[in-house]
Design a protein around this motif. Structure first.
Motif, PDB file in Angstrom:
ATOM      1  N   GLU A 164      45.262  -0.684  31.044  1.00  0.00           N
ATOM      2  CA  GLU A 164      44.871  -1.381  31.693  1.00  0.00           C
ATOM      3  C   GLU A 164      46.131  -1.961  32.201  1.00  0.00           C
ATOM      4  O   GLU A 164      47.167  -2.649  31.211  1.00  0.00           O
TER       5      GLU A 164
ATOM      6  N   ARG B 232      47.202   5.872  32.684  1.00  0.00           N
ATOM      7  CA  ARG B 232      46.835   6.144  30.977  1.00  0.00           C
ATOM      8  C   ARG B 232      47.532   5.574  30.739  1.00  0.00           C
ATOM      9  O   ARG B 232      46.759   4.636  29.038  1.00  0.00           O
TER      10      ARG B 232
ATOM     11  N   ARG C  70      41.431   2.183  49.663  1.00  0.00           N
ATOM     12  CA  ARG C  70      41.099   1.634  48.191  1.00  0.00           C
ATOM     13  C   ARG C  70      42.246   0.866  47.841  1.00  0.00           C
ATOM     14  O   ARG C  70      42.118   0.064  46.695  1.00  0.00           O
TER      15      ARG C  70
ATOM     16  N   LEU D  82      48.625  10.004  36.288  1.00  0.00           N
ATOM     17  CA  LEU D  82      47.835   9.228  36.290  1.00  0.00           C
ATOM     18  C   LEU D  82      47.938   9.903  35.192  1.00  0.00           C
ATOM     19  O   LEU D  82      47.285   8.824  33.890  1.00  0.00           O
TER      20      LEU D  82
ATOM     21  N   TYR E  35      42.970  -3.941  36.768  1.00  0.00           N
ATOM     22  CA  TYR E  35      42.705  -2.410  36.752  1.00  0.00           C
ATOM     23  C   TYR E  35      43.082  -1.473  35.511  1.00  0.00           C
ATOM     24  O   TYR E  35      44.280  -1.365  35.255  1.00  0.00           O
ATOM     25  N   THR E  36      42.636   0.038  35.560  1.00  0.00           N
ATOM     26  CA  THR E  36      42.794   1.215  34.574  1.00  0.00           C
ATOM     27  C   THR E  36      43.058   2.344  36.227  1.00  0.00           C
ATOM     28  O   THR E  36      42.145   2.457  36.637  1.00  0.00           O
ATOM     29  N   VAL E  37      44.001   2.329  36.802  1.00  0.00           N
ATOM     30  CA  VAL E  37      44.384   3.214  37.404  1.00  0.00           C
ATOM     31  C   VAL E  37      42.815   4.740  38.074  1.00  0.00           C
ATOM     32  O   VAL E  37      42.828   5.385  36.187  1.00  0.00           O
ATOM     33  N   THR E  38      42.811   5.360  38.998  1.00  0.00           N
ATOM     34  CA  THR E  38      41.844   6.323  39.359  1.00  0.00           C
ATOM     35  C   THR E  38      42.520   7.640  39.752  1.00  0.00           C
ATOM     36  O   THR E  38      43.570   7.475  40.358  1.00  0.00           O
ATOM     37  N   LEU E  39      41.746   8.737  39.447  1.00  0.00           N
ATOM     38  CA  LEU E  39      42.564   9.597  39.979  1.00  0.00           C
ATOM     39  C   LEU E  39      42.763   9.921  41.888  1.00  0.00           C
ATOM     40  O   LEU E  39      43.578   9.555  42.186  1.00  0.00           O
ATOM     41  N   ARG E  40      41.366   8.921  42.615  1.00  0.00           N
ATOM     42  CA  ARG E  40      41.563   8.938  43.499  1.00  0.00           C
ATOM     43  C   ARG E  40      42.063   7.924  44.532  1.00  0.00           C
ATOM     44  O   ARG E  40      42.373   8.205  45.115  1.00  0.00           O
ATOM     45  N   GLU E  41      42.141   6.816  43.630  1.00  0.00           N
ATOM     46  CA  GLU E  41      43.298   5.870  43.692  1.00  0.00           C
ATOM     47  C   GLU E  41      44.695   6.254  44.514  1.00  0.00           C
ATOM     48  O   GLU E  41      45.424   6.120  45.358  1.00  0.00           O
TER      49      GLU E  41
ATOM     50  N   ARG F  98      40.353  -1.910  43.601  1.00  0.00           N
ATOM     51  CA  ARG F  98      39.047  -2.652  43.093  1.00  0.00           C
ATOM     52  C   ARG F  98      39.123  -3.817  42.279  1.00  0.00           C
ATOM     53  O   ARG F  98      38.662  -4.178  41.776  1.00  0.00           O
TER      54      ARG F  98
END
Length: 200
Positions: A97, A93, A131, A89, A11-17, A151
């Protein structure tokens, strides 16, 4: 030959996670729960005082200034959480990944700029959100936190395997809370009782 019980996440981390992970950290660390309850208690008390003041003195009440201050504090707290999530984040980033392996020996993380293996003894408890899975260190703040986005799993069966690995080695906060709620008037947990709940 033993079966492979490891689980891979990519995964690549998202702000929501990250935001979800920070919320879970707050809810499932002892200090976070305490601070949350105190803030709610103070907020309800001040809200009642302001409502009574406004009802008695009308719109000229100085309590409206206190209400404005409370709203400002709440907005600042929300903005601070989002700024913290944005900072994390940016760090995630930068790493690129993530390829994570969860297995009986611990958690291994490989990214474009970082490789790390952490044994289970580093973490004390875990929690699950919609999530993410979140692993927390055993200190009162749960300061050391690892977020594993669902995810990144390749199948729903992998999510169940992650749960099994976590439940076998860490304290599941939902089980501890459910056991406390069901205990009623029974004696409080001893130092090792949470471990028993975890394996139940």
């Amino acid at each position: 030959m033993t079966a492979d019980v490891s689980v891979q996440l990519t995964y690549t981390v998202t702000l929501r996670e990250i935001s979800d992970g920070l919320k879970l950290q707050m809810r499932h660390s002892p200090a976070g729960r305490w601070a949350f309850r105190v803030l709610w208690g103070v907020g309800i008390f001040l809200g009642l005082v302001i409502a009574i003041n406004v009802a008695v003195k009308g719109t000229d009440s100085p309590a409206l200034g206190v209400l404005q201050l409370m709203v400002t504090v709440v907005v600042i707290a929300i903005v601070c959480r989002w700024l913290m999530a944005l900072g994390l984040l940016g760090y995630a980033r930068h790493l690129g990944e993530h390829r994570v392996t969860v297995d009986p020996s611990g958690i291994s993380t490989v990214s474009a700029r970082h490789t790390n293996h952490t044994g289970w003894e580093f973490y004390g408890r875990w929690a699950e959100g919609r999530r993410v899975f979140v692993l927390l260190t055993p200190d009162v703040w749960g300061a050391g936190v690892l977020m594993l986005p669902k995810r990144g799993l390749s199948s729903p069966q992998d999510a169940e395997r992650v749960r099994e690995l976590l439940a076998a080695r860490l304290i599941d906060q939902r089980s501890v809370r459910a056991a406390r709620n069901n205990a009623g008037n029974q004696p409080e947990e001893g130092p090792n009782d949470a471990e028993v709940v975890r394996d139940a």
